[in-house]
Design an enzyme around this catalytic site. Structure first.
Site, PDB file in Angstrom:
ATOM      1  N   ASP A  98       8.070  97.389  49.874  1.00 31.14           N
ATOM      2  CA  ASP A  98       8.293  96.022  50.586  1.00 31.14           C
ATOM      3  C   ASP A  98       8.349  96.279  52.032  1.00 31.14           C
ATOM      4  OD1 ASP A  98       9.507  93.411  51.070  1.00 31.14           O
ATOM      5  OD2 ASP A  98      11.059  93.555  49.924  1.00 31.14           O
ATOM      6  N   ASP A  99       8.655  95.494  52.934  1.00 40.01           N
ATOM      7  CA  ASP A  99       8.437  95.531  54.383  1.00 40.01           C
ATOM      8  C   ASP A  99       9.883  95.979  54.817  1.00 40.01           C
ATOM      9  OD1 ASP A  99       9.509  93.130  53.728  1.00 40.01           O
ATOM     10  OD2 ASP A  99       8.379  91.993  55.413  1.00 40.01           O
ATOM     11  N   ASP A 102      17.436  94.806  53.790  1.00 38.93           N
ATOM     12  CA  ASP A 102      18.385  94.260  54.715  1.00 38.93           C
ATOM     13  C   ASP A 102      19.750  94.554  54.137  1.00 38.93           C
ATOM     14  OD1 ASP A 102      20.114  92.721  56.230  1.00 38.93           O
ATOM     15  OD2 ASP A 102      18.458  91.860  57.144  1.00 38.93           O
TER      16      ASP A 102
END
Ligand SMILES: O=P(O)(O)OC[C@H]1O[C@H](OP(=O)(O)OP(=O)(O)O)[C@H](O)[C@@H]1O
Ligand SMILES: [Mg+2]
Length: 165
Positions: A98-99, A102
């Protein structure tokens, strides 16, 4: 939801360098990745770079939506799951990409599908860090990461404006 205090804008160049650095960190001659499972949509971009660097040809998507608009996270929806052949052996040898992570909720959801897979993200915030096996840069929780595919050129106020008289 209010705007996070800090902004971390990322250019295409920087993202390419950071994703390539992640590929370096994941490269290990004793370890062969069977496939990449990328979390759409943000994970598609680092997955393209990592698959090229590590010569991984089998790419699967898991399609998850939770940030319904900019900044605010809502209920998580899995729009498309992972193909049954990749779910075998609890995801042993699979690389999830994933980028960023969070709050860690997206990562936790996908990890629950592939408990033995390795989770890699380019960026991580402190709350999401426990969900990530390998990442490149940590940014504080009160920072919003601006990815190049979400941005365009706009006028920037000079730094001095607003800080003086
Ligand atoms: O750790 P979390 O708080 O769960 O947030 C991280 C996720 O949020 C973003 O995706 P988003 O849901 O915005 O969708 P997108 O990738 O389609 O932009 C990002 O690409 C991660 O997948
Ligand atoms: Mg995403």
């Amino acid at each position: 939801m209010s705007l996070p205090d800090k902004a971390f804008p990322v250019s295409w160049d920087q993202f390419h360098r950071d994703a390539r650095a992640l590929a370096w960190r994941l490269s290990d001659n004793d370890r062969e990745w069977k496939a990449i499972v990328c979390i759409t949509r943000g994970g598609l971009v680092p997955a393209a770079i990592i698959s090229r660097e590590l010569n991984i040809r089998l790419i699967e998507t898991v399609c998850v939506a939770s940030y319904h608009d900019y900044l605010s996270q809502g209920e998580m929806h899995v729009l498309k799951g992972i193909s049954p052949e990749l779910l075998q052996n609890d995801g042993e040898g699979i690389l999830i990409v994933d980028d960023l992570t969070d709050t860690g909720k997206t990562a936790a959801q996908v990890r629950s599908m592939l408990p033995k897979a390795h989770f890699a993200a380019v960026y991580a915030k402190p709350k999401g860090r426990p969900q990530v096996d390998t990442f490149i840069t940590e940014v504080s929780q009160d920072t919003w990461i601006y990815f190049p595919w979400d941005m365009g050129f706009t006028y920037q106020e000079p730094i001095a404006k607003g800080t003086r008289g």
